[in-house]
Design a protein around this motif. Structure first.
Motif, PDB file in Angstrom:
ATOM      1  N   GLY A   1      13.554  14.905  40.551  1.00  0.00           N
ATOM      2  CA  GLY A   1      14.235  16.284  39.989  1.00  0.00           C
ATOM      3  C   GLY A   1      15.240  16.320  39.692  1.00  0.00           C
ATOM      4  N   LEU A   2      15.268  15.457  38.377  1.00  0.00           N
ATOM      5  CA  LEU A   2      16.528  15.286  37.691  1.00  0.00           C
ATOM      6  C   LEU A   2      16.564  16.394  36.539  1.00  0.00           C
ATOM      7  CD1 LEU A   2      18.649  13.097  36.633  1.00  0.00           C
ATOM      8  CD2 LEU A   2      17.098  12.404  35.319  1.00  0.00           C
ATOM      9  N   ALA A   3      18.079  16.997  36.251  1.00  0.00           N
ATOM     10  CA  ALA A   3      18.321  17.951  35.442  1.00  0.00           C
ATOM     11  C   ALA A   3      18.627  17.199  34.092  1.00  0.00           C
ATOM     12  CB  ALA A   3      19.268  18.898  35.999  1.00  0.00           C
ATOM     13  N   ILE A   4      17.907  17.465  32.959  1.00  0.00           N
ATOM     14  CA  ILE A   4      18.337  16.830  31.744  1.00  0.00           C
ATOM     15  C   ILE A   4      18.782  17.761  30.762  1.00  0.00           C
ATOM     16  CG2 ILE A   4      17.146  15.541  29.747  1.00  0.00           C
ATOM     17  CD1 ILE A   4      15.176  14.399  31.716  1.00  0.00           C
ATOM     18  N   LEU A   5      20.102  17.596  30.104  1.00  0.00           N
ATOM     19  CA  LEU A   5      20.497  17.955  28.998  1.00  0.00           C
ATOM     20  C   LEU A   5      20.266  17.105  27.760  1.00  0.00           C
ATOM     21  CD1 LEU A   5      22.133  20.123  27.649  1.00  0.00           C
ATOM     22  CD2 LEU A   5      24.387  19.110  28.174  1.00  0.00           C
ATOM     23  N   LEU A   6      19.344  17.687  26.711  1.00  0.00           N
ATOM     24  CA  LEU A   6      18.707  16.726  25.988  1.00  0.00           C
ATOM     25  C   LEU A   6      19.631  17.513  24.629  1.00  0.00           C
ATOM     26  CD1 LEU A   6      16.827  14.827  24.594  1.00  0.00           C
ATOM     27  CD2 LEU A   6      15.274  16.975  24.301  1.00  0.00           C
ATOM     28  N   ILE A   7      20.297  16.442  23.958  1.00  0.00           N
ATOM     29  CA  ILE A   7      21.012  16.973  22.615  1.00  0.00           C
ATOM     30  C   ILE A   7      20.233  16.198  21.630  1.00  0.00           C
ATOM     31  CG2 ILE A   7      23.306  16.425  21.476  1.00  0.00           C
ATOM     32  CD1 ILE A   7      24.406  16.655  24.258  1.00  0.00           C
ATOM     33  N   THR A   8      19.721  16.900  20.490  1.00  0.00           N
ATOM     34  CA  THR A   8      18.958  16.521  19.605  1.00  0.00           C
ATOM     35  C   THR A   8      18.923  17.278  18.202  1.00  0.00           C
ATOM     36  OG1 THR A   8      16.798  15.496  19.094  1.00  0.00           O
ATOM     37  CG2 THR A   8      16.886  17.337  20.341  1.00  0.00           C
ATOM     38  N   HIS A   9      18.666  16.784  17.124  1.00  0.00           N
ATOM     39  CA  HIS A   9      18.141  17.646  15.906  1.00  0.00           C
ATOM     40  C   HIS A   9      16.821  17.568  15.679  1.00  0.00           C
ATOM     41  CE1 HIS A   9      19.379  13.755  13.688  1.00  0.00           C
ATOM     42  NE2 HIS A   9      17.937  14.022  13.500  1.00  0.00           N
ATOM     43  N   ASP A  10      15.949  16.741  16.583  1.00  0.00           N
ATOM     44  CA  ASP A  10      14.612  16.497  16.165  1.00  0.00           C
ATOM     45  C   ASP A  10      13.949  17.712  17.191  1.00  0.00           C
ATOM     46  OD1 ASP A  10      11.941  15.733  15.979  1.00  0.00           O
ATOM     47  OD2 ASP A  10      12.435  13.693  16.337  1.00  0.00           O
ATOM     48  N   LEU A  11      13.331  18.651  16.147  1.00  0.00           N
ATOM     49  CA  LEU A  11      12.718  20.124  16.811  1.00  0.00           C
ATOM     50  C   LEU A  11      11.495  19.561  17.339  1.00  0.00           C
ATOM     51  CD1 LEU A  11      13.693  22.578  14.077  1.00  0.00           C
ATOM     52  CD2 LEU A  11      14.818  22.099  16.207  1.00  0.00           C
ATOM     53  N   ALA A  12      10.770  18.445  16.815  1.00  0.00           N
ATOM     54  CA  ALA A  12       9.353  18.249  17.332  1.00  0.00           C
ATOM     55  C   ALA A  12       9.185  17.575  18.511  1.00  0.00           C
ATOM     56  CB  ALA A  12       8.788  17.030  16.508  1.00  0.00           C
ATOM     57  N   VAL A  13      10.647  16.815  18.798  1.00  0.00           N
ATOM     58  CA  VAL A  13      10.501  16.151  20.311  1.00  0.00           C
ATOM     59  C   VAL A  13      11.132  17.478  21.362  1.00  0.00           C
ATOM     60  CG1 VAL A  13      12.386  15.001  21.534  1.00  0.00           C
ATOM     61  CG2 VAL A  13      11.415  14.048  19.370  1.00  0.00           C
ATOM     62  N   VAL A  14      11.892  18.566  20.829  1.00  0.00           N
ATOM     63  CA  VAL A  14      12.261  19.520  21.614  1.00  0.00           C
ATOM     64  C   VAL A  14      10.896  20.281  22.146  1.00  0.00           C
ATOM     65  CG1 VAL A  14      13.408  21.833  21.639  1.00  0.00           C
ATOM     66  CG2 VAL A  14      14.534  19.632  20.750  1.00  0.00           C
TER      67      VAL A  14
ATOM     68  N   LEU B   1      -0.852   5.644  16.038  1.00  0.00           N
ATOM     69  CA  LEU B   1       0.512   5.981  15.501  1.00  0.00           C
ATOM     70  C   LEU B   1       0.307   7.537  15.620  1.00  0.00           C
ATOM     71  CD1 LEU B   1       1.184   3.530  12.729  1.00  0.00           C
ATOM     72  CD2 LEU B   1       2.590   3.766  14.799  1.00  0.00           C
ATOM     73  N   LEU B   2      -0.683   8.077  15.089  1.00  0.00           N
ATOM     74  CA  LEU B   2      -0.928   9.503  14.981  1.00  0.00           C
ATOM     75  C   LEU B   2      -0.933  10.080  16.175  1.00  0.00           C
ATOM     76  CD1 LEU B   2      -3.362   9.738  11.750  1.00  0.00           C
ATOM     77  CD2 LEU B   2      -1.225  10.377  11.677  1.00  0.00           C
ATOM     78  N   ALA B   3      -1.498   9.611  17.172  1.00  0.00           N
ATOM     79  CA  ALA B   3      -1.520  10.106  18.444  1.00  0.00           C
ATOM     80  C   ALA B   3      -0.150  10.269  19.196  1.00  0.00           C
ATOM     81  CB  ALA B   3      -2.580   9.330  19.649  1.00  0.00           C
ATOM     82  N   ALA B   4       0.855   9.463  18.818  1.00  0.00           N
ATOM     83  CA  ALA B   4       2.102   9.518  19.228  1.00  0.00           C
ATOM     84  C   ALA B   4       3.047  10.542  18.577  1.00  0.00           C
ATOM     85  CB  ALA B   4       2.749   8.191  19.415  1.00  0.00           C
ATOM     86  N   VAL B   5       2.591  11.095  17.654  1.00  0.00           N
ATOM     87  CA  VAL B   5       3.685  11.813  16.721  1.00  0.00           C
ATOM     88  C   VAL B   5       3.757  13.392  17.248  1.00  0.00           C
ATOM     89  CG1 VAL B   5       3.929  13.050  14.670  1.00  0.00           C
ATOM     90  CG2 VAL B   5       2.752  10.704  14.793  1.00  0.00           C
ATOM     91  N   PRO B   6       5.301  13.547  17.832  1.00  0.00           N
ATOM     92  CA  PRO B   6       5.264  14.760  18.362  1.00  0.00           C
ATOM     93  C   PRO B   6       5.331  15.723  17.321  1.00  0.00           C
ATOM     94  CG  PRO B   6       7.359  13.644  18.126  1.00  0.00           C
ATOM     95  CD  PRO B   6       6.266  12.726  17.559  1.00  0.00           C
ATOM     96  N   ARG B   7       4.564  17.145  17.535  1.00  0.00           N
ATOM     97  CA  ARG B   7       4.461  18.096  16.336  1.00  0.00           C
ATOM     98  C   ARG B   7       4.793  19.266  16.940  1.00  0.00           C
ATOM     99  NH1 ARG B   7       1.824  15.804  12.305  1.00  0.00           N
ATOM    100  NH2 ARG B   7       0.711  14.248  12.827  1.00  0.00           N
ATOM    101  N   LEU B   8       5.347  20.220  16.263  1.00  0.00           N
ATOM    102  CA  LEU B   8       5.753  21.641  16.671  1.00  0.00           C
ATOM    103  C   LEU B   8       4.526  22.471  17.217  1.00  0.00           C
ATOM    104  CD1 LEU B   8       8.255  22.674  13.712  1.00  0.00           C
ATOM    105  CD2 LEU B   8       8.743  21.565  15.879  1.00  0.00           C
TER     106      LEU B   8
END
Length: 577
Positions: A220-233, A570-577
């Motif tokens: 039940g962890l609350a995560i504050l994710l700090i990033t500039h990678d919009l695909a990961v977001v 590799l392609l399957a692991a790519v995060p996409r918008l």
């Protein structure tokens, strides 16, 4: 008082499950020019089981916010106003002795660069045990068992044996897992993840994100994710808050942010994300401009024609049967050990005006290929094969011939800060290469060329008298490119040149590289794990796996009809918008 942005929590958590509230936070930084506000009137609320993404470009105040929450601001920084409440406790009013129990115990943090966050002289097991002993009742053998349990939970194979290993004995992805184990060992309620996947390849990045999601669901962890990678977001976040110049300018659900962003700056960042569909279109746009539409993906007949046209031109760089083996070090315990084969029978051609992307997971041999082509491995590795640059042999070239060839082939390294001498002014850094490889130019002409180069890469002429540490990451990468271009090479080897850059700086750099290629016909060997950059920039793709090229072809064909299992993985692991 400022508004506290709160999203509907994930996993069915109720609004009453809020674990962290930040209200009217202001952070001041003192510098030579006086005091400046790094964080301005920031408010947010984080609930149990929620992933709250704090998004923005370098220097916008994201990491400073994280340090302020933990009261770890640098000496020049101070929180001048605001309230940080964690599980009912006002952290700003706690004495330092009680804050020590909060850090790691109730709020953990995973820093961006695990190599500099882990103590190199302590085993990883001892570093995990330190957290457990500081914040839990476990001691001795019980603490050790708990540490090994956490190493297993974060996916470290043979954890009981590796408990005694040091950080340098782990890969980048494994070190990030160790950092996560340290941050979660005391089972805090909140985890701050500061750019946790920036320097990782796509498969390891996917593993880390899946790991965090599994642990979040379990605890039940609350995560504050700090990033500039919009695909990961877009893949993991429930709520997105966009920061600019210390302020939150938009705070909405992740679905709304990516489907109907309201703020012009948000639309500008989304437009700057490179994709295959945007090939040929500019990525940078004014704040109030709509996202560039790009052009449609090329049709199959066009891509085949493009590939045939490239193959009809004589290559400027030709590599045949390249093999690189690192020599086993001498010593009693290494006696009889064989060499380690890193690159195995690699062949490729690079044509004038072409961008060939060399892809693969960390450790597959991509950077070793670049260093071997420049003959930077002769003291520690055995390099065999046949390499020609503009028809001239490279691996067998004598000292004088090699000096001429290095004027034809240059490299831009991944970390410009590590590759630029911190004691030299930028003007001297750029002039040094010209003086060494173009001795026919007078000092006056060299200095004129340096100023031309700075202008060409978008830096002011006054930069010649400044030192590398006075520039941002994107500006330092531009300096590194200017240094490589100083001798007008025919081939540029780019080793992860955009891995640590914000999307808008990355967009500027990609457009700069395209313009330089159009002007000079330069060829690029682009080594990267950023598939967005590959889709936007490359003409062809070569995929490496365990030292070999397992697939090579025109970009559209490899992306849309991959033939090898490793390419598909590799392609399957790519995060996409």
């Amino acid at each position: 008082m400022s508004q506290a942005y709160e999203a509907a929590p994930a996993g069915g958590a109720a609004r009453g499950d809020t674990v962290l509230t930040v209200d009217d936070l202001c952070v001041e930084i003192l510098n030579d020019e006086g005091a400046m506000l790094a964080v301005k009137r920031l408010g947010l609320a984080l609930s149990r089981g929620q992933t709250f993404a704090l998004v923005g470009e370098s220097g916008c105040g994201k990491s400073m916010t994280a340090l302020a929450l933990l009261r770890l601001l640098p000496e020049a920084g101070r929180m001048i106003r605001g309230e940080v409440v964690l599980q009912g406790a006002d952290l700003g009013r706690l004495p330092e002795a009680e804050m020590r129990s909060v850090r790691g115990g109730k709020m953990g943090i995973v820093f961006q660069e695990p190599s500099t966050s882990l103590n190199p002289v302590l085993t990883v097991g001892r570093q995990i045990v330190e957290t457990i002993v500081a914040h839990t009742p476990h001691r001795g053998a019980a603490a050790r068992r708990k540490a090994i349990e956490w190493m297993n939970r974060v996916g470290i194979d043979d954890a009981e044996r590796r408990f005694r290993d040091y950080p340098f004995q782990f890969s980048g992805g494994q070190k990030q897992r160790i950092m996560i184990a340290i941050a979660l060992a005391a089972e805090p309620g909140v985890l701050i993840a500061d750019e946790p996947t920036t320097a990782l390849d796509v498969t390891v990045q996917a593993q880390i994100l899946d790991l965090l999601a599994d642990i979040q669901k379990e605890m039940g962890l609350a995560i504050l994710l700090i990033t500039h990678d919009l695909a990961v977001v877009s893949k993991v976040a429930d709520h997105v808050a966009l920061m600019r110049q210390g302020e939150i300018v938009e705070s909405v659900t992740a679905r709304q942010f990516f489907s109907a962003a309201r703020h012009p700056y948000a639309r500008q960042l989304l437009a700057a994300v490179p994709t295959y569909e945007k090939r040929g279109a500019p990525l940078t746009a004014p704040d109030d401009s709509p996202a560039p539409a790009g052009r449609a993906a090329p049709a199959e007949p066009e891509t085949l024609a493009t590939e045939r046209a490239i193959n009809d031109i004589d290559p400027v760089l030709s590599v045949r049967n390249l093999c690189v083996s690192y020599r086993a070090r001498g010593g009693l315990f290494n006696f009889g050990k064989s060499d380690v084969d890193v690159v195995k029978d690699l062949s490729l051609d690079l044509h004038p005006g072409e961008t060939l992307a060399l892809l693969g997971e960390s450790g597959c041999g991509k950077t070793t290929v670049a260093k071997a082509l420049l003959r930077l491995l002769e003291k520690q590795a055995r390099v065999t094969g046949h390499v020609t640059l503009a028809g001239q042999p490279v691996l067998d070239a004598g000292r004088a011939a090699l000096k001429r060839l290095r004027g034809e082939m240059q490299i831009v390294f991944q970390d410009p800060y590590a590759s630029l001498d911190p004691r030299m002014q930028v003007g001297d850094v750029l002039e040094e290469g010209v003086a060494a490889l173009r001795p026919d130019l007078s000092r006056q002409r060299r200095r004129h060329r340096v100023r031309q180069l700075l202008d060409r890469v978008g830096l002011p002429s006054g930069a010649v008298e400044r030192y590398p540490h006075e520039f941002s990451g994107g500006q330092r990468q531009r300096i590194a490119i200017a240094r490589a271009l100083a001798v007008e090479p025919r081939v540029l080897l780019c080793d992860e040149p955009t891995s640590a850059l914000d999307v808008s700086v990355q967009a500027q750099l990609l457009e700069l590289l395209q313009q330089l290629q159009r002007d000079s016909g330069m060829a690029y060997l682009f080594i990267t794990h950023n598939f967005g950059v590959v889709e936007y920039l490359s003409d062809r793709i070569a995929v490496m796996h365990e030292g070999r090229i397992v697939e090579m072809g025109e970009t559209g064909r490899v992306l849309h009809r991959p033939e090898h299992e490793q390419t598909r993985r590799l392609l399957a692991a790519v995060p996409r918008l």
